[in-house]
Design a protein around this motif. Structure first.
Motif, PDB file in Angstrom:
ATOM      1  N   ASN A 127      55.990  38.166  54.699  1.00 49.61           N
ATOM      2  CA  ASN A 127      54.603  37.515  55.572  1.00 49.61           C
ATOM      3  C   ASN A 127      53.424  38.009  54.693  1.00 49.61           C
ATOM      4  O   ASN A 127      52.756  39.041  55.309  1.00 49.61           O
ATOM      5  N   VAL A 128      53.311  37.407  53.594  1.00 46.31           N
ATOM      6  CA  VAL A 128      52.212  37.654  52.916  1.00 46.31           C
ATOM      7  C   VAL A 128      51.216  36.537  52.443  1.00 46.31           C
ATOM      8  O   VAL A 128      51.850  35.454  52.297  1.00 46.31           O
ATOM      9  N   ILE A 129      49.804  36.354  52.634  1.00 46.31           N
ATOM     10  CA  ILE A 129      49.030  35.417  52.350  1.00 46.31           C
ATOM     11  C   ILE A 129      48.176  35.872  51.219  1.00 46.31           C
ATOM     12  O   ILE A 129      47.556  36.826  51.456  1.00 46.31           O
ATOM     13  N   ILE A 130      47.921  35.141  50.045  1.00 47.82           N
ATOM     14  CA  ILE A 130      46.909  35.410  48.952  1.00 47.82           C
ATOM     15  C   ILE A 130      46.242  34.151  48.838  1.00 47.82           C
ATOM     16  O   ILE A 130      46.524  33.116  48.266  1.00 47.82           O
ATOM     17  N   GLN A 131      44.993  34.336  49.124  1.00 51.01           N
ATOM     18  CA  GLN A 131      44.300  33.025  49.300  1.00 51.01           C
ATOM     19  C   GLN A 131      42.762  33.178  48.621  1.00 51.01           C
ATOM     20  O   GLN A 131      41.936  34.392  48.863  1.00 51.01           O
ATOM     21  N   ASN A 132      42.173  32.417  48.099  1.00 52.32           N
ATOM     22  CA  ASN A 132      40.883  32.075  47.694  1.00 52.32           C
ATOM     23  C   ASN A 132      40.236  33.267  46.756  1.00 52.32           C
ATOM     24  O   ASN A 132      39.139  33.899  46.718  1.00 52.32           O
ATOM     25  N   LEU A 133      41.037  33.604  45.960  1.00 49.11           N
ATOM     26  CA  LEU A 133      40.645  34.600  44.725  1.00 49.11           C
ATOM     27  C   LEU A 133      41.003  34.193  43.444  1.00 49.11           C
ATOM     28  O   LEU A 133      41.443  32.911  43.213  1.00 49.11           O
ATOM     29  N   THR A 134      40.163  34.597  42.310  1.00 53.01           N
ATOM     30  CA  THR A 134      40.443  34.216  41.083  1.00 53.01           C
ATOM     31  C   THR A 134      41.094  35.242  40.295  1.00 53.01           C
ATOM     32  O   THR A 134      40.602  36.458  40.464  1.00 53.01           O
ATOM     33  N   PHE A 135      42.044  34.910  39.616  1.00 53.42           N
ATOM     34  CA  PHE A 135      42.684  35.820  38.720  1.00 53.42           C
ATOM     35  C   PHE A 135      42.563  35.602  37.133  1.00 53.42           C
ATOM     36  O   PHE A 135      42.867  34.517  36.922  1.00 53.42           O
ATOM     37  N   THR A 136      42.232  36.575  36.428  1.00 53.88           N
ATOM     38  CA  THR A 136      42.220  36.432  34.961  1.00 53.88           C
ATOM     39  C   THR A 136      42.432  37.758  34.409  1.00 53.88           C
ATOM     40  O   THR A 136      42.173  38.963  34.951  1.00 53.88           O
ATOM     41  N   GLY A 137      43.078  37.523  33.123  1.00 56.17           N
ATOM     42  CA  GLY A 137      43.197  38.711  32.216  1.00 56.17           C
ATOM     43  C   GLY A 137      44.114  39.830  32.825  1.00 56.17           C
ATOM     44  O   GLY A 137      43.962  40.869  32.094  1.00 56.17           O
ATOM     45  N   SER A 138      45.126  39.653  33.568  1.00 52.66           N
ATOM     46  CA  SER A 138      46.250  40.355  33.825  1.00 52.66           C
ATOM     47  C   SER A 138      47.063  40.978  32.620  1.00 52.66           C
ATOM     48  O   SER A 138      47.297  40.026  31.561  1.00 52.66           O
ATOM     49  N   ASN A 139      47.133  42.371  32.470  1.00 52.21           N
ATOM     50  CA  ASN A 139      48.111  42.699  31.377  1.00 52.21           C
ATOM     51  C   ASN A 139      49.610  42.550  31.688  1.00 52.21           C
ATOM     52  O   ASN A 139      50.423  42.943  30.965  1.00 52.21           O
TER      53      ASN A 139
END
Length: 326
Positions: A127-139
Motif C-alpha cells: 500500500n504505497v503511492i509514489i506520485q509527482n516526483l522527479t528522479f534523476t542521477g541515482s547511484n
C-alpha cells in the motif's frame, strides 16, 4: 479512463487544495524541530485513483501529513511505521537506497519534489503511492520494488539512474505504473530479476503499465519474466532505440492500444539468455516502426478498463505524463 479528463483534473485539484489548506508550519504547537516536521491533519493527498492491477492502493490516506525539505526528514518519514503522507518540497539528495515502509503516500509539491543521488527501496511493503516526483542521477535504481504488493507509481519523471528506473521483482504483485515520463536511460523497467526465481515469482508479478511516455529510452520498456498477465496499454513509445517490450521465461504480456513511433523493434519474445514467453498484441498504432513479434497466449485481464484510441495516444500521453501534470 483517461487520467487527464477535466473531471479528474478538477477533483484532483480540489483534493490538493483541501490538503494544502490544512498544512501548518514545521514548527508549531506540536513542538517539532526543523529535523522533525510537524504532523498535519489531512484525508488524502494523492490525485486520482489507480486503475489496473494496483487498484485499491490508498497509500497513507487517513494518516497525518508531513512536509519534508531535506534527506534526513525524508528518510525518517518514509520509513516511519503506520499510515503517513509525505509532501516533498525541494530536492532530496540521498546517499543510498532509502527504505519505504507500508501505507505511505510520497508526493511532490507542485514542480518542486525531486529525488537525486540515490533512490527508493520499496521492500516487504504494501500500500504505497509514489506520485509527482522527479528522479534523476541515482547511484542505483530510481525505484526498486521487491516482495511488495499494492503499489502505485504515477506521474513521475525519471531519468539517468545507474541501474533501473522502475524495477519490480521477487514476488511483488498488484502494481500499477502509470503516466510516468522516462527518458535518457538504458535499462528502463525490469519485471522479474532472474530466470531462476520462478518459485517466488509464478502467479505474481502482475503489473499494469499504462499511459507512460518512453521518451528515447533504449530497452526494458518493460522486460518481463513470469508475470502473466502483464498489461501494457496506451503507452507512447517515441524513438526507443533498442526494443520496447520483451516477454521472456513463462511470462504472458498483452501489448494493447499503444503508439509506437520510430521504434525499430516494438516488442519481441526472449531476450539475452532468457527464453521466450508469450505476447499478444492488438490495436497498436505504428509510425515508422516495425510490427513486432508475437506468440502464445496470455491469461485474461481480470479487471475492467477503457482504452484511448491508439492513434490519439501520443498527444494524450505527451500532454499528461510526468511530474507536474496532475
Amino acid at each position: 479512463m483517461r487520467r487527464t479528463s477535466a473531471r479528474l483534473r478538477l477533483a484532483g485539484a480540489m483534493a490538493v487544495a483541501t490538503a494544502i489548506a490544512t498544512l501548518g508550519a514545521l514548527t508549531t504547537a506540536h513542538g517539532a524541530t526543523a529535523e522533525t516536521p510537524a504532523p498535519e491533519s489531512v484525508t488524502t493527498l494523492s490525485v486520482g485513483t489507480p486503475t489496473g492491477f494496483g487498484a485499491g492502493t490508498t497509500g497513507g490516506a487517513g494518516g497525518s501529513t508531513v512536509t519534508v525539505t531535506n534527506a534526513s526528514q525524508f528518510t525518517e518519514a518514509v520509513n516511519r511505521s503506520g499510515a503517513l503522507q509525505v509532501r516533498v518540497n525541494g530536492t532530496i539528495n540521498l546517499g543510498s537506497m532509502t527504505r519505504v515502509s507500508s501505507n505511505k503516500t510520497i508526493i511532490g509539491v507542485g514542480n518542486n519534489g525531486r529525488i537525486t543521488g540515490s533512490g527508493l527501496n520499496v521492500r516487504q511493503a504494501s500500500n504505497v503511492i509514489i506520485q509527482n516526483l522527479t528522479f534523476t542521477g541515482s547511484n542505483d535504481d530510481a525505484i526498486n520494488i521487491e516482495e511488495s504488493t499494492r503499489i502505485w507509481v504515477d506521474h513521475n519523471t525519471l531519468s539517468n539512474a545507474y541501474d533501473g528506473l522502475v524495477d519490480i521483482k521477487r514476488g511483488s504483485d498488484s502494481i500499477t505504473v502509470s503516466w510516468n515520463r522516462v527518458t535518457n536511460h538504458d535499462k528502463t523497467m525490469l519485471l522479474g530479476h532472474s530466470d531462476s526465481n520462478g518459485s517466488q515469482d509464478r502467479g505474481k508479478l502482475r503489473v499494469s503499465y499504462h499511459h507512460n511516455w518512453y521518451d528515447g529510452t533504449k530497452q526494458r520498456n518493460p522486460r518481463v519474466r513470469f508475470g502473466n498477465p502483464v498489461h501494457v496499454y496506451n503507452n507512447y513509445y517515441g524513438g526507443v532505440t533498442s526494443y520496447g517490450v520483451a516477454s521472456t521465461v513463462e511470462a504472458g504480456v498483452l501489448v494493447e492500444g499503444n503508439y509506437f513511433e520510430n521504434v525499430r523493434d516494438p516488442f519481441h519474445l526472449g531476450e539475452g539468455s532468457s527464453p521466450g514467453g508469450s505476447l499478444v498484441a492488438r490495436n497498436n498504432h505504428f509510425v515508422n516502426s516495425s510490427t513486432g513479434q508475437t506468440g502464445g497466449s496470455v491469461r485474461s485481464i481480470p479487471y475492467s478498463y477503457s482504452l484511448d484510441n491508439p492513434s490519439s495516444v501520443k498527444s494524450i500521453v505527451m500532454n499528461g505524463a510526468g511530474a507536474g501534470r496532475i
